[in-house]
Scaffold this motif. Structure first.
Motif, PDB file in Angstrom:
ATOM      1  N   VAL A  91       0.811  -1.214   0.000  1.00  0.00           N
ATOM      2  CA  VAL A  91       0.000   0.000   0.000  1.00  0.00           C
ATOM      3  C   VAL A  91       0.846   1.267   0.000  1.00  0.00           C
ATOM      4  N   ASN A 150       6.148   9.449  -4.677  1.00  0.00           N
ATOM      5  CA  ASN A 150       5.020  10.273  -4.260  1.00  0.00           C
ATOM      6  C   ASN A 150       4.171   9.512  -3.246  1.00  0.00           C
ATOM      7  N   MET A 151       4.041  10.044  -2.078  1.00  0.00           N
ATOM      8  CA  MET A 151       3.363   9.323  -0.997  1.00  0.00           C
ATOM      9  C   MET A 151       1.984   9.917  -0.692  1.00  0.00           C
ATOM     10  N   ASN A 152       1.493  10.757  -1.594  1.00  0.00           N
ATOM     11  CA  ASN A 152       0.193  11.402  -1.324  1.00  0.00           C
ATOM     12  C   ASN A 152      -0.915  10.370  -1.192  1.00  0.00           C
ATOM     13  N   ASN A 181       5.249   4.743  -9.342  1.00  0.00           N
ATOM     14  CA  ASN A 181       6.047   5.816  -8.786  1.00  0.00           C
ATOM     15  C   ASN A 181       6.023   5.677  -7.271  1.00  0.00           C
ATOM     16  N   ALA A 182       7.094   5.243  -6.711  1.00  0.00           N
ATOM     17  CA  ALA A 182       7.118   4.949  -5.281  1.00  0.00           C
ATOM     18  C   ALA A 182       7.490   6.157  -4.451  1.00  0.00           C
ATOM     19  N   GLN A 185       3.504   1.801  -1.428  1.00  0.00           N
ATOM     20  CA  GLN A 185       4.302   1.951  -2.644  1.00  0.00           C
ATOM     21  C   GLN A 185       3.507   2.507  -3.827  1.00  0.00           C
ATOM     22  N   ILE A 208      -1.479   7.789   0.690  1.00  0.00           N
ATOM     23  CA  ILE A 208      -1.258   6.353   0.809  1.00  0.00           C
ATOM     24  C   ILE A 208      -1.430   5.836   2.223  1.00  0.00           C
ATOM     25  N   PHE A 209      -1.651   6.724   3.172  1.00  0.00           N
ATOM     26  CA  PHE A 209      -1.805   6.248   4.554  1.00  0.00           C
ATOM     27  C   PHE A 209      -3.265   6.294   5.003  1.00  0.00           C
ATOM     28  N   GLY A 252      -4.560   1.887  -2.898  1.00  0.00           N
ATOM     29  CA  GLY A 252      -3.228   1.275  -2.884  1.00  0.00           C
ATOM     30  C   GLY A 252      -3.300  -0.224  -2.663  1.00  0.00           C
TER      31      GLY A 252
END
Lengths: 510, 210
Positions: free
Chosen positions: A21, B199-201, B196-197, A23, B203-204, B30
């Motif tokens: 998730v 950019n973390m927008n 694309n690993a 990634q 994802i949590f 995700g």
């Protein structure tokens, strides 16, 4: 050793790929694509749910339209009767004004009198033949002739007791007839009466000398009355009656000599030869053969006219017709809750049997997708795990046998309602089993199982003739199951709208 | 997002509330995409399968038992949709981009320091039939009998496909090792993958959900 390496490899991939998730970046474009799919699905669902309602509304509209179209004839006759009654009423018109109102009275009063009555009443004036005073008085005759054309409007100007009695009698009859018509609300009787014409011919042939004139005069009355009678119903009527007046030997010439305006004058058709035969002493009188010829012409003309009158409302009838139909329908099992849209196309044959009843059959290729929960299906085997939902797509031949009844029919349009039974011949059945916790599985089953007369049909058909042979039709329909059909034994019901082109096999009347 | 928030979202989705649908989609994007990517050839295919899966989720949310974990239910649906996609493209299932399976050395594979993107790229290079069996067996944990039943193939075919998949993956892992060594020794190496690993927008969003 190999097994250990394999496990290592599996572990490596499982550890890294199982829940990645963190990634994966969210892409707004993906949501936009899903939103479009959701919108599309919503629209499609809306159409599917609306289609049964629309079909029902269309069927009701067709029935209402058919019922409504049956009404106007009666209404029209009522209006005609009222018009006649109101015109008859001013019977005390002054004779000095009669010339001015002569034509309208002719056109409007005469149609109210049934012709048979006139023939019976006018038989009496034949006595006038034996009254030399009236015969010799050309002007008097002309006046009485005018009276016959205007009938009731100039009773005061009639000379001679017989004519007065005759005129009064006619007036009474006309009023009585009008009242009767108004009461009954019935359409006027057909104008053409071959018996009258036959009597006329016989009278003319048997009469002799001066009596002929009177006879013609006497006989003219029913003809004028008769031929003008349909004038309100048929616009062609007045011209026919005027022609008859012009062709009649008695009144037109005399009236012209008097300078009186008559219907014949208005038509600009002077009766030349006959005029001189009656009024002047110069030309010789007509021979019996000439009169016969003239009357035959009249008869044939009047007959043609009346044929036209009889064919005024020709009905669209096709005894045998073939057609191609196609349409879309909604299919559901038990209900239309999980309805799916199907298509159909085929050929139909239609035959008129007795009266307004028709029989139709044909062969329609149908693609019928449907879906329902597992409980609605009755498969011949047990599942290891029961599917949550099963969707199916059946291709089959639908062979209907329907009986229709025409509720409305005119020159170009017909509306009928029908019912009957359908037989399904399955060609291919595809099933997709959706499980809660397992991937979807599919099963195809090519077979040609038949389910004879297991479906009952209800339909309403509107057909419009676009040429002497071709027509278009719209048919909302509903198919309800009498028994379970298909490999999965479901109660499949269908509703939809079919459009078609029809082709008449019989030759239309010319 | 807590359980309560999730249930509210689900209720909103059942009522066809578009905002709730989008929130749920973003929250589990995700996780769901991770499954689809494993079964698909590329990101484009994975997106298509993902949306088919979410469509199914939204249509069947009213049947979802809220006492059960939503994530597991969602994952199952994504896997089923991926298998459906595989079935629909059976003709391409055995297309092999790699002509020959190279010899595999006896080097140990367990502690390789390979990234998610590297491994995903390897799986995606497998022919679809091999990839599907490998995913179901190695990652999802199904037996060959279950896989044979799910994919409508023989058990032998399932075993064979798994074996071939492993052989190819081993070769790719070793090749990646060699490349890494070359990189360390001064060779330039860039591995291109669809993800694309960096950019973390967003994802949590689904943290804290079972």
């Amino acid at each position: 050793m190999d097994n250990e390496k394999d496990r290592e490899l599996d572990h490596l991939f499982r550890k890294k790929l199982e829940d990645p998730v963190d990634q994966i970046r969210y892409e707004e474009e993906d949501w936009d694509a899903l939103e479009q799919m959701l919108d599309k699905q919503k629209r499609r669902k809306g159409i599917i749910y609306l289609l049964p309602i629309l079909s029902g509304v269309a069927a009701l509209l067709l029935l209402f339209f058919g019922w409504w179209m049956l009404q106007p004839k009666t209404t029209h006759n009522n209006a005609a009767s009222k018009l006649q009654a109101s015109i008859i009423h001013p019977k005390t018109i002054d004779s000095t004004k009669s010339e001015k109102i002569q034509t309208p009275v002719q056109k409007e009063v005469i149609p109210t009198k049934p012709n048979t009555t006139y023939v019976a009443k006018l038989a009496k004036p034949a006595v006038v033949n034996h009254n030399p005073v009236i015969i010799n008085a050309g002007k008097q005759i002309s006046t009485s002739t005018q009276t016959t054309t205007a009938t009731i409007t100039k009773p005061a100007s009639i000379q001679g007791g017989t004519d007065t009695l005759f005129s009064q009698q006619v007036r009474k009859d006309l009023i009585a007839g009008t009242k009767q018509n108004a009461k009954d609300n019935k359409p006027a009787a057909p104008a053409f009466n071959p018996d009258n014409i036959q009597k006329n011919i016989q009278n003319e042939l048997t009469s002799s000398g001066a009596g002929i004139i009177v006879n013609q005069h006497t006989l003219t009355a029913p003809q004028v009355v008769n031929t003008q009678k349909p004038s309100l119903v048929n616009p062609i009527g007045p011209s026919v009656s005027l022609n008859n007046i012009a062709a009649n030997t008695a009144h037109t010439p005399v009236l012209q000599q008097q300078g009186t305006t008559t219907a014949a004058d208005q038509t600009n058709r002077p009766a030349t030869g006959i005029k001189s035969a009656i009024v002047g002493n110069n030309p010789p009188p007509l021979t019996s053969a000439e009169k016969m010829q003239m009357l035959l012409e009249k008869t044939s003309f009047a007959g043609n006219n009346n044929n036209k009158t009889a064919n005024k409302t020709p009905t669209f009838k096709s005894r045998y017709s073939v057609g191609v139909v196609g349409g879309q329908d909604v299919n559901g099992v038990g209900s239309f809750q999980q309805a799916k849209l199907g298509t159909k196309a085929g050929v139909m044959f239609n035959a008129a049997v007795i009266g307004k009843f028709t029989v139709s059959t044909g062969s329609v290729y149908s693609e019928t997708p449907y879906a329902a929960s597992y409980a609605n299906y009755h498969f011949p085997y047990d599942f290891k795990t029961d599917p949550q939902n099963i969707s199916a797509n059946c291709t089959m031949l639908d062979i209907p046998l329907n009986v229709g009844y025409q509720v409305f029919n005119n020159e170009h349009n017909s509306i009928s309602i029908g019912t009957g039974l359908s037989s399904y011949i399955m060609l291919q059945q595809n099933f997709t089993f959706n499980y809660a916790n397992a991937p979807t599985t599919s099963y195809s089953m090519p077979n040609n199982e038949s389910y004879l007369f297991k479906i009952v049909n209800f339909n309403a058909t509107y057909e419009r003739q676009i040429s002497s042979k071709a027509g278009i039709m719209v048919q909302p329909y509903l198919k309800l199951p009498l028994a379970d059909v298909g490999y999965s034994q479901v109660k499949l019901q269908t509703t939809g709208l079919a459009l078609g082109l029809t082709w008449n096999l019989n030759t239309p009347p010319k | 997002m807590g359980e309560e928030d999730l249930h509210q979202l689900i209720e909103g989705c059942i009522k066809q509330d578009r905002k709730c649908q989008k929130a749920l989609y973003k929250a589990f994007y995700g996780f769901a995409m991770g499954i689809c990517l494993r079964y698909a050839n590329n990101r484009y295919e994975a997106s298509e399968v993902l949306n088919q899966g979410f469509l199914k989720v939204f249509n069947n949310l009213s049947n979802f038992d809220t006492t059960r974990p939503f994530k597991a239910w969602l994952g199952k649906i994504m896997m089923n949709v991926s298998i459906d996609y595989y079935r629909a493209n059976l003709k391409m299932a055995y297309t092999d981009d790699i002509d020959t399976v190279p010899d595999i050395s006896d080097n140990a594979l367990g502690d390789r320091n390979l990234l998610y993107n590297d491994l995903l790229a390897m799986v995606q290079q497998l022919p679809q039939a091999y990839r599907t069996v490998f995913n179901l067996f190695a990652i999802e944990g199904y037996t060959h009998e279950e896989i044979a039943d799910m994919l409508n193939i023989n058990v032998g075919t399932s075993k064979s496909n798994l074996h071939k998949a492993r052989q190819k993956l081993k070769a790719m892992v070793l090749k990646a090792d060699q490349s890494a060594n070359n990189y360390n020794s001064g060779m330039n190496y860039t591995h291109i993958v669809a993800i694309n690993a960096i950019n973390m927008n967003g994802i949590f969003l689904n943290r804290g959900i079972r």
